[in-house]
Motif scaffolding. Structure first.
Motif, mmCIF file in Angstrom:
data_model
loop_
_atom_site.group_PDB
_atom_site.id
_atom_site.type_symbol
_atom_site.label_atom_id
_atom_site.label_comp_id
_atom_site.label_asym_id
_atom_site.label_seq_id
_atom_site.Cartn_x
_atom_site.Cartn_y
_atom_site.Cartn_z
ATOM 1 N N LEU A 1 0.857 -1.178 0.000
ATOM 2 C CA LEU A 1 0.000 0.000 0.000
ATOM 3 C C LEU A 1 0.900 1.238 0.000
ATOM 4 C CD1 LEU A 1 -3.099 0.651 0.237
ATOM 5 C CD2 LEU A 1 -2.639 1.137 2.648
ATOM 6 N N THR A 2 0.624 2.195 -0.888
ATOM 7 C CA THR A 2 1.467 3.378 -1.028
ATOM 8 C C THR A 2 0.719 4.634 -0.599
ATOM 9 O OG1 THR A 2 0.783 3.848 -3.294
ATOM 10 C CG2 THR A 2 2.583 2.241 -2.998
ATOM 11 N N TRP A 3 1.486 5.702 -0.449
ATOM 12 C CA TRP A 3 0.875 6.992 -0.112
ATOM 13 C C TRP A 3 -0.128 7.406 -1.180
ATOM 14 C CZ3 TRP A 3 -0.912 10.377 2.893
ATOM 15 C CH2 TRP A 3 -1.129 11.696 2.513
ATOM 16 N N GLY A 4 0.169 7.103 -2.417
ATOM 17 C CA GLY A 4 -0.769 7.456 -3.491
ATOM 18 C C GLY A 4 -2.109 6.750 -3.354
ATOM 19 N N ASP A 5 -2.120 5.575 -2.741
ATOM 20 C CA ASP A 5 -3.363 4.832 -2.565
ATOM 21 C C ASP A 5 -4.284 5.480 -1.532
ATOM 22 O OD1 ASP A 5 -1.574 1.701 -2.860
ATOM 23 O OD2 ASP A 5 -2.669 2.814 -4.411
ATOM 24 N N VAL A 6 -3.705 6.145 -0.518
ATOM 25 C CA VAL A 6 -4.521 6.660 0.586
ATOM 26 C C VAL A 6 -4.600 8.185 0.599
ATOM 27 C CG1 VAL A 6 -3.948 4.640 1.975
ATOM 28 C CG2 VAL A 6 -2.585 6.709 2.238
ATOM 29 N N ARG A 7 -3.843 8.823 -0.228
ATOM 30 C CA ARG A 7 -3.762 10.288 -0.191
ATOM 31 C C ARG A 7 -5.133 10.927 -0.344
ATOM 32 N NH1 ARG A 7 0.194 14.093 -3.950
ATOM 33 N NH2 ARG A 7 -0.607 16.109 -3.183
ATOM 34 N N GLY A 8 -5.916 10.443 -1.310
ATOM 35 C CA GLY A 8 -7.237 11.033 -1.538
ATOM 36 C C GLY A 8 -8.130 10.920 -0.319
ATOM 37 N N ALA A 9 -8.107 9.759 0.344
ATOM 38 C CA ALA A 9 -8.948 9.561 1.518
ATOM 39 C C ALA A 9 -8.519 10.481 2.663
ATOM 40 C CB ALA A 9 -8.886 8.103 1.954
ATOM 41 N N VAL A 10 -7.188 10.634 2.859
ATOM 42 C CA VAL A 10 -6.685 11.481 3.947
ATOM 43 C C VAL A 10 -7.048 12.941 3.691
ATOM 44 C CG1 VAL A 10 -4.602 12.291 5.122
ATOM 45 C CG2 VAL A 10 -4.838 9.868 4.528
ATOM 46 N N GLU A 11 -6.889 13.368 2.440
ATOM 47 C CA GLU A 11 -7.201 14.763 2.120
ATOM 48 C C GLU A 11 -8.699 15.022 2.228
ATOM 49 O OE1 GLU A 11 -3.456 15.555 -0.948
ATOM 50 O OE2 GLU A 11 -5.515 15.328 -1.725
#
Length: 939
Positions: free
Chosen positions: A90-100
């Motif tokens: 799992l990468t930052w790109g995978d979760v970035r949208g959810a965190v933002e």
């Protein structure tokens, strides 16, 4: 599932995904699709896992597909869960949208527009990539954002499902949680999948996309009620013949049957199609005083919410059951309840249960017991039974065990087991393991009681049989000896021979009927239930020898002269059992003897008589003559020649008993051998010699000429066979005074002339000539037209003379004529309404396979392709003869070709002849009987 499935690691070479991709045009598209579905399924399973632990966590609501994949609302907090499945890290790109996006959600809570403290939880099956892991360990990482994985539980929300590394792991976790739920009668795995399906449905917007914790008992019930605690269904469910629905118009049903009859399995399967919620309740092992309370608890757990269940009155079981029913009735909830093993309850206890559930549909399952008769009368119902499996199902079960079963053997298995599922399954298993898959050998051993491995049927029914009084067991033994239905007076006559008074015999019959050991007929006759016969036959063997002999002698006298086929067949077997072979040979000399399904057991007695040097020469000659005919119908030409040689030796060495009739019979038998050997010279010489031994224009001459024509047919001299057959037909027609108009006229008029005739057998012999002519022309390529229409009068004549085997054969010729004339529906009607019923009625089991394959191809010609394919599929479980197998393949090919075209063929396409000795290679009646000793009607 936001953004999921947009980036996947390619599967490794040689992986399942790679192999699947090679089978489609666009492998990359297949990988994307399967990956997407895998992700959605994982998400729905995770939500189902949350539902399974929602009450334990004391949450209020679970929502799906709102701001996040899953949302869980508590009094003081609000969890936002996004589910991410990856094959790699799992990468930052995978979760970035959810965190933002969570920044905006957090602001809504901070402003007071949403209640509770928000938390974002990213659930994943994957390990964290180096970059993402580093970010989570740095100070700027939000404290209210957590990443949860297989080995990373949430530090505070320990109740959350443990993410599995794949679907199988997550399913195992959910299944383990489902097994903890109380009152779960559905299998845990099935409940999990059904919860996941409900989540998927909610994701479409149904039910406000949310699940309230207070409604979870009802939610679980929605999925438990379908199968409940029913035993697991077999992988392949085989329905009973004419299987009923679970419920009917009657509010209460009583379905009884022996253990192994398939009652519970039927109810479990039928429950899946029932319009009402179904609760299964087995009273076995429950103290009778606790039954009502236990049933009330089951119904409450499945149909009432927790608050409703908690307000039920504290009372005895029956009062609680009434209260549960009152709540259900008030809510308008109609339920069905299956109560199994009801025979373990007293009639009063059953009546109390029925009275406490007046609006429910009750299905009571149990073993047959005498006390059920007054119970059924009190309830105003009639006890029902399941019909058992059909013969096609029996064949399919044996085929599944790699056992050899032809249609006749299938009928024997059906008679021995009554088609009861457990008994059939056990019989197929024993046939496979103890009899090398030979169904005939198994049936022979079971009927002779020489089998060394006990059957489930015996073990079950012997226990029930032991409950009978001695008088009832004796009457059951008498019915086993009789084998055929008996009138009351006949049964009492046998009972008196066995030393029973009429009143005691009548009481014994009532006891047997109360336990469903017997079957009653509308005319007052009674017989044993088929499943009970093997056990009752053992009881018959326990009777004193003197009693058994007296009973058989009385039965023999009782059945002599009776015209029904079952009675006649039993009489023949009794003749063999009592050593009266001469009377059997008298029967075998009759034209009609071979036209019905004679008992196969009598062959051994005739063969023994043929080889018995102590017997009269003429008796041995007649026995060999009978064996020649059987060998002819079986297509066993070696046996046929062997018995003809024995007849020749007896004729040379015999005494004065070998007269003109016997020498004419010998000549006819020799014709058969010479014809099969294609030795036309010897055939002609034998015919010429035979003609010198009979009077001109006599019955013997006509019979000899017919036999000569038949032998020419076997010698492949089809044109000569046709010519001679026509000549003999004209001789018979002139002798009988029948015109062509008479033959084409109504069958009733022909029947009147037959009854008034001094030589009724000659009507059947005329039909033989017509049939041989038609077969000879078919072998010359003439399949239809005026040259074959004599099949119609042949069919009529066979029918009115009771020559049922040949009536079926000629009837099939008529069907072919109609099909070639384009009259498909009329042809189908003849097969279904006349020929098949005739073969069933007169025990012509060897013809039924061919008739049904004929029916299948005729259905195809009427454009009913699905019915044709279904019939062909039903026949695939039988073991056909080589001739039948070849014809079956031919018919199947025609049907498949018609299915591909989806339209009838041109009318000039001939229908292949049906298989079976009488249609494909053997013309009717190998030896027309002459100088009859006596005549017996076969009806």
């Amino acid at each position: 599932m936001q953004g999921d499935g947009t980036r996947r690691a390619a599967p490794a070479a040689g992986s399942p995904g790679d192999r699947e991709a090679t089978d489609v045009l666009n492998g990359e598209q297949l990988r994307r699709i399967t990956s997407t579905h895998r992700g959605f399924t994982y998400q729905h399973l995770y939500a189902a896992g949350c539902l399974l632990r929602l009450r334990e966590a004391q949450a209020q609501l679970l929502r799906v597909e709102r701001d996040e994949d899953v949302e869980i609302v508590f009094d003081d907090r609000h969890l936002y869960i996004q589910v991410k499945t990856r094959e790699g890290n799992l990468t930052w790109g995978d979760v970035r949208g959810a965190v933002e996006q969570f920044d905006g959600i957090r602001a809504e809570h901070t402003a007071g527009r949403r209640a509770g403290t928000p938390w974002l939880i990213v659930v994943t099956n994957a390990a964290l990539g180096p970059d993402l892991l580093a970010r989570t360990q740095q100070a700027p990482w939000p404290a209210d954002v957590a990443l949860v994985g297989p080995e990373r539980p949430h530090p505070a929300e320990r109740w959350l499902p443990v993410p599995g590394r794949d679907l199988a792991d997550l399913l195992d976790w959910c299944t383990a949680q489902a097994e903890r739920l109380p009152f779960v009668s559905l299998s845990a795995a099935t409940l999990v999948w059904k919860l996941a399906a409900r989540v998927q449905y909610a994701c479409t917007g149904a039910h406000g996309q949310e699940f309230a914790a207070t409604k979870l008992p009802q939610l679980y019930e929605q999925f438990v009620e379908e199968l409940q605690a029913f035993p697991q269904l077999p992988g392949v469910y085989r329905p009973h013949d004419g299987e009923p629905d679970l419920t009917s118009e009657e509010p209460v049903r009583l379905v009884v049957g022996f253990s192994g009859a398939g009652k519970t399995t039927w109810a479990a399967h039928a429950a899946t199609h029932c319009p009402h919620p179904v609760t299964y309740f087995d009273v076995a092992g429950i103290p009778s005083a606790s039954v009502a309370g236990a049933l009330a608890q089951e119904l409450a757990a499945r149909h009432l919410s927790q608050p409703e269940a908690e307000t039920l009155p504290a009372a005895d079981g029956i009062a609680v059951l009434r209260a549960v029913h009152a709540r259900l009735a008030q809510a308008g909830t109609m339920i069905a309840v299956v109560v199994d093993n009801v025979h373990q309850l007293t009639p009063d206890e059953v009546r109390m249960l029925v009275g406490a559930l007046p609006t429910a549909r009750l299905i009571l399952l149990g073993h047959p017991r005498p006390e059920q008769i007054p119970l059924a009368a009190h309830l105003g119902i009639t006890a029902e039974t399941l019909a058992g499996w059909s013969i096609d199902t029996v064949a399919a079960v044996f085929a599944a065990e790699d056992c050899v079963v032809d249609y006749g053997t299938g009928q024997r298995v059906l008679a021995l087991t009554a088609g009861l599922p457990l008994y059939v399954l056990n019989s197929a298993y024993l046939t496979s393991t103890a009899y090398a898959g030979d169904g005939t050998a198994f049936c022979d051993a079971l009927q002779a009681q020489t089998h060394t491995t006990g059957t489930a049927q015996e073990r079950i029914l012997e226990e029930a049989f032991d409950l009978l009084e001695l008088r009832a067991r004796t009457v059951a033994a008498l019915l086993a000896i009789a084998e055929v239905p008996l009138a009351v007076a006949e049964l009492q006559q046998l009972a008196e021979v066995a030393g029973l008074r009429p009143a005691h015999a009548a009481r014994a019959v009532r006891d047997l009927a109360a336990r469903r050991f017997t079957q009653d007929f509308a005319d007052g006759r009674v017989t044993l239930h088929d499943a009970v016969r093997p056990v009752a036959s053992s009881a018959a063997d326990d009777l004193p020898n003197g009693v058994t002999h007296r009973v058989r002698d009385a039965l023999l006298q009782m059945l002599e002269g009776q015209r029904g086929l079952p009675q006649l067949g039993r009489w023949m077997r009794l003749l063999t059992e009592t050593g009266r072979v001469e009377e059997l040979l008298d029967l075998a000399s009759e034209e009609g003897f071979y036209e019905s399904g004679y008992p196969r057991e009598i062959r051994a007695a005739v063969a023994d008589a043929a080889e018995d040097l102590a017997r009269d020469t003429v008796i041995r000659f007649e026995a060999h003559n009978t064996l020649v005919t059987w060998a002819y119908y079986d297509g066993d030409w070696q046996a046929c020649a062997r018995h003809v040689s024995a007849m020749e030796r007896l004729a040379v060495n015999g005494d004065s008993g070998i007269g003109p009739r016997e020498r004419a019979l010998l000549a006819a038998c020799q014709f058969i051998v010479y014809g099969h050997d294609k030795d036309v010279r010897r055939l002609t010489e034998a015919f010429t010699t035979g003609l010198r031994q009979v009077e001109s224009e006599s019955a013997e001459e006509r019979a000899l000429r017919y036999s000569f024509a038949q032998a020419l047919y076997h010698a492949d001299e089809f044109d000569r066979a046709d010519m001679v057959a026509q000549q003999v037909a004209e001789a018979y027609r002139a002798y009988l005074g029948l015109s062509l108009d008479d033959l084409d006229g109504p069958i009733a008029a022909l029947q009147e002339r037959l009854h008034a005739s001094d030589s009724p057998d000659d009507y059947k012999r005329l039909a033989d000539c017509f049939s041989l002519s038609v077969k000879s022309r078919r072998r010359q390529g003439i399949a239809s037209g005026p040259e074959t229409v004599v099949a119609i009068p042949a069919w009529k004549l066979y029918s009115i003379t009771g020559a049922w085997r040949q009536a079926v054969d000629s009837g099939q010729e008529v069907v072919d004529i109609l099909v070639n004339a384009g009259r498909m529906q009329q042809a189908l009607n003849i097969l279904e309404r006349q020929l098949l019923p005739t073969a069933e009625t007169y025990n012509l089991s060897e013809l039924i396979f061919g008739l049904r394959s004929h029916r299948a191809v005729t259905l195809a010609y009427t454009s009913d392709i699905p019915a044709a394919l279904a019939e062909i599929d039903s026949l695939s479980g039988y073991e056909p003869t080589p001739e039948q197998a070849a014809d079956f393949c031919r018919q199947k090919a025609i049907i498949e070709a018609l299915a591909a075209r989806q339209r009838p063929p041109a009318r000039d396409v001939p229908v292949p002849a049906m298989p079976g000795a009488s249609r494909s290679s053997c013309p009717p009646n190998p030896i027309q009987t002459i100088m009859l000793r006596k005549r017996i009607a076969y009806v």
